[in-house]
Design an enzyme around this catalytic site. Structure first.
Site, PDB file in Angstrom:
ATOM      1  N   ASP A  65      -6.970   4.441  -4.527  1.00  0.00           N
ATOM      2  CA  ASP A  65      -7.630   4.154  -3.246  1.00  0.00           C
ATOM      3  C   ASP A  65      -8.304   5.460  -2.823  1.00  0.00           C
ATOM      4  O   ASP A  65      -8.472   6.386  -3.644  1.00  0.00           O
ATOM      5  CB  ASP A  65      -6.597   3.658  -2.217  1.00  0.00           C
ATOM      6  N   LYS A 104       0.865  -1.188   0.000  1.00  0.00           N
ATOM      7  CA  LYS A 104       0.000   0.000   0.000  1.00  0.00           C
ATOM      8  C   LYS A 104       0.891   1.224   0.000  1.00  0.00           C
ATOM      9  O   LYS A 104       2.039   1.177   0.482  1.00  0.00           O
ATOM     10  CB  LYS A 104      -0.889   0.029   1.251  1.00  0.00           C
TER      11      LYS A 104
HETATM   12  P1  NAD Z   1     -13.325   7.752  -2.721  1.00  0.00           P
HETATM   13  O1  NAD Z   1     -12.329   8.785  -2.357  1.00  0.00           O
HETATM   14  O2  NAD Z   1     -13.709   7.579  -4.145  1.00  0.00           O
HETATM   15  O3  NAD Z   1     -14.692   7.970  -1.904  1.00  0.00           O
HETATM   16  C1  NAD Z   1     -14.725   8.079  -0.515  1.00  0.00           C
HETATM   17  C2  NAD Z   1     -16.127   8.498  -0.066  1.00  0.00           C
HETATM   18  O4  NAD Z   1     -16.138   8.567   1.362  1.00  0.00           O
HETATM   19  C3  NAD Z   1     -16.547   9.877  -0.561  1.00  0.00           C
HETATM   20  O5  NAD Z   1     -17.941   9.895  -0.775  1.00  0.00           O
HETATM   21  C4  NAD Z   1     -16.175  10.782   0.623  1.00  0.00           C
HETATM   22  O6  NAD Z   1     -16.897  11.990   0.637  1.00  0.00           O
HETATM   23  C5  NAD Z   1     -16.553   9.877   1.770  1.00  0.00           C
HETATM   24  N1  NAD Z   1     -15.861  10.229   3.007  1.00  0.00           N
HETATM   25  C6  NAD Z   1     -14.596  10.684   3.163  1.00  0.00           C
HETATM   26  N2  NAD Z   1     -14.351  10.955   4.465  1.00  0.00           N
HETATM   27  C7  NAD Z   1     -15.473  10.637   5.135  1.00  0.00           C
HETATM   28  C8  NAD Z   1     -15.852  10.714   6.493  1.00  0.00           C
HETATM   29  N3  NAD Z   1     -15.008  11.173   7.416  1.00  0.00           N
HETATM   30  N4  NAD Z   1     -17.101  10.314   6.840  1.00  0.00           N
HETATM   31  C9  NAD Z   1     -17.953   9.853   5.903  1.00  0.00           C
HETATM   32  N5  NAD Z   1     -17.662   9.783   4.589  1.00  0.00           N
HETATM   33  C10 NAD Z   1     -16.430  10.181   4.218  1.00  0.00           C
HETATM   34  O7  NAD Z   1     -12.723   6.405  -2.108  1.00  0.00           O
HETATM   35  P2  NAD Z   1     -13.057   4.909  -2.538  1.00  0.00           P
HETATM   36  O8  NAD Z   1     -12.085   4.488  -3.561  1.00  0.00           O
HETATM   37  O9  NAD Z   1     -14.520   4.768  -2.779  1.00  0.00           O
HETATM   38  O10 NAD Z   1     -12.661   4.125  -1.193  1.00  0.00           O
HETATM   39  C11 NAD Z   1     -13.543   3.989  -0.097  1.00  0.00           C
HETATM   40  C12 NAD Z   1     -13.082   2.826   0.776  1.00  0.00           C
HETATM   41  O11 NAD Z   1     -13.057   1.620  -0.014  1.00  0.00           O
HETATM   42  C13 NAD Z   1     -11.676   2.952   1.358  1.00  0.00           C
HETATM   43  O12 NAD Z   1     -11.641   2.287   2.597  1.00  0.00           O
HETATM   44  C14 NAD Z   1     -10.818   2.178   0.365  1.00  0.00           C
HETATM   45  O13 NAD Z   1      -9.610   1.693   0.947  1.00  0.00           O
HETATM   46  C15 NAD Z   1     -11.758   1.039   0.037  1.00  0.00           C
HETATM   47  N6  NAD Z   1     -11.465   0.354  -1.233  1.00  0.00           N
HETATM   48  C16 NAD Z   1     -11.454   1.028  -2.417  1.00  0.00           C
HETATM   49  C17 NAD Z   1     -11.200   0.332  -3.592  1.00  0.00           C
HETATM   50  C18 NAD Z   1     -11.238   0.988  -4.949  1.00  0.00           C
HETATM   51  O14 NAD Z   1     -11.138   0.272  -5.953  1.00  0.00           O
HETATM   52  N7  NAD Z   1     -11.395   2.296  -5.057  1.00  0.00           N
HETATM   53  C19 NAD Z   1     -10.933  -1.040  -3.542  1.00  0.00           C
HETATM   54  C20 NAD Z   1     -10.970  -1.697  -2.323  1.00  0.00           C
HETATM   55  C21 NAD Z   1     -11.244  -0.978  -1.171  1.00  0.00           C
END
Ligand code: NAD
Length: 416
Positions: free
Chosen positions: A148, A108
């Site tokens: 991410d 990561k």
């Molecule tokens: P992103 O940045 O696209 O979206 C994050 C979302 O969470 C947004 O809507 C943001 O406004 C909201 N957010 C941020 N801070 C917040 C808070 N304090 N309280 C409530 N909401 C909040 O990110 P993502 O890629 O969707 O990732 C979200 C989660 O999924 C993370 O834990 C990431 O590690 C995990 N993840 C993502 C992927 C991927 O392919 N993008 C894959 C596996 C896991």
């Protein structure tokens, strides 16, 4: 490791690892090797801000374990992305890639910053400087970053470009790129799609009727918004969702197409007129069948876990609950499907993207989605089988399967 609420992110992941290692009866030396990261790099990331000042950020790349293949894992831009958090996320990638049988290790990266406060030009400079400073660890057969929290396809395009300036055109160096630059069809929705596929399988096992099932999804970014779209298409009622500023609730289901339009026009989720405004904390405690935390870490804690009303929790985000909350929910009979299974769709399709890049070939989107379904469904049923046979939680079963595979790879390689 002793269970307590105030554990660091890496301690929490290692608590789950230790429980698996214990039941698998792994030797002390092997446990130590599997628990600790193989390599950690901390770099300074100095950039010139638009106003002419120089600002220095901290960047990290942690390579947790490479026994099963090249290191793989996203890059996070977030104020809380410190070394311990990145380490924890790297370890989760080791267990996730093993669980869904991808030929990868786990890594990561992160830059401790608030991407929302940086201009597009500053983000471009930050990404290039970070990439150059960790580039000696990267290669298509060594370590392959992806998006991410706080990063996206544009970030990956900048990373690929910066790496390419050193090594020539190298699309296989990152996944989650724009399709125009060698990204895979179906990568952007992949994590949310994986969430929907896991829900479909779990619903069959538990006799949950997805038509009309009420789902609350915290986060409306990549994972949350695609999960919302896809479960809505399956007939579920998405009763609430949110972003960092707050959420919106409609007991009869939100109109997801309208909400997407509202977002595209620059509106905050909480300002969507098709529902009632709620806080992120309220969203987690709503009356619903399924809760999908898909935003950030540690949102379900010992404080609010007793009030969670959902019967099923699908961890779209990484580490959305503390280890103590996990225990409370298990004791209450809530079915918790863990992050290393539920959100594996992203890395699965990243793997498909990487193989397409290496072969200089493109797959149709139907093929991507079908292969994703096969891979994540198989993993779900392997975990489910162990849950039933050994009467353990999904998290325990998922970690046991993953740890067993990585331990076997280490032994076969004859490292020790
Ligand atoms: P992103 O940045 O696209 O979206 C994050 C979302 O969470 C947004 O809507 C943001 O406004 C909201 N957010 C941020 N801070 C917040 C808070 N304090 N309280 C409530 N909401 C909040 O990110 P993502 O890629 O969707 O990732 C979200 C989660 O999924 C993370 O834990 C990431 O590690 C995990 N993840 C993502 C992927 C991927 O392919 N993008 C894959 C596996 C896991």
């Amino acid at each position: 490791m002793e269970l307590k609420e105030a554990m660091t992110p890496f301690e929490q992941v290692n608590l789950f690892f230790d429980r698996a290692a214990e039941r698998l009866n792994l030797s002390g030396g092997l446990r130590d090797m599997l628990r600790r990261p193989w390599r950690e790099l901390q770099v300074q990331v100095p950039i010139r801000m638009d106003d002419g000042r120089i600002k220095v950020f901290s960047g990290y790349r942690v390579q947790h374990n490479g026994a099963r293949g090249p290191y793989k894992g996203g890059v996070r831009y977030h104020p809380a992305a410190d070394l311990d958090e990145v380490r924890a996320l790297a370890a989760l990638m080791t267990w996730k890639t093993a669980l869904v049988e991808l030929p990868y290790g786990g890594a990561k990266g992160g830059v401790q910053c608030d991407p929302g406060s940086l201009s597009i030009r500053e983000l471009n400079r930050l990404t290039r400087r970070y990439t150059l400073n960790i580039a000696h660890l990267l290669a298509p057969n060594r370590d392959i970053p992806a998006p991410d929290l706080g990063t996206n396809a544009q970030t990956m395009a900048w990373m690929m470009d910066a790496y390419g300036q050193l090594h020539g055109h190298s699309p296989a160096i990152v996944t989650g790129k724009p399709v125009e630059l060698g990204g895979s069809l179906g990568r952007e929705p992949a994590t949310g799609r994986g969430v929907a596929y896991v829900l479909e399988e779990a619903a069959k096992v538990y006799g949950l009727d997805t038509a009309g099932a009420r789902i609350a999804i915290q986060g409306f970014g990549n994972v949350g918004s695609w999960a919302a779209r896809l479960v809505h298409a399956m007939g579920c009622k998405v009763v609430a969702t949110s972003d960092v500023q707050g959420g919106v609730y409609a007991p009869n289901g939100l109109d997801i197409t309208e909400l997407l339009g509202h977002r595209q026009a620059g509106g905050a989720v909480a300002d969507f007129p098709g529902g009632e405004r709620i806080t992120n904390a309220e969203l987690l405690e709503l009356e619903c069948e399924v809760l999908v935390p898909a935003a950030i870490d540690n949102v379900i804690t010992s404080e609010n876990a007793p009030r969670v009303k959902a019967s099923y929790i699908l961890e779209g985000a990484n580490r959305p609950m503390t280890a103590v909350a996990d225990e409370i929910l298990n004791d209450r009979g809530v079915v918790v499907l863990p992050d290393i299974l539920v959100n594996a769709g992203g890395v699965i399709v990243s793997y498909f993207e990487w193989t397409q890049n290496l072969q200089e070939f493109h797959w149709e989107e139907e093929r991507v989605n079908e292969e994703l379904r096969k891979t994540i469904t198989k993993a779900f049923h392997q975990v489910r089988k162990r849950v039933s046979a050994d009467r353990i939680t999904y998290r325990q079963a998922a970690f046991e399967i993953a740890v067993e595979r990585v331990a076997r790879a280490v032994e076969l390689r004859g490292f020790v």
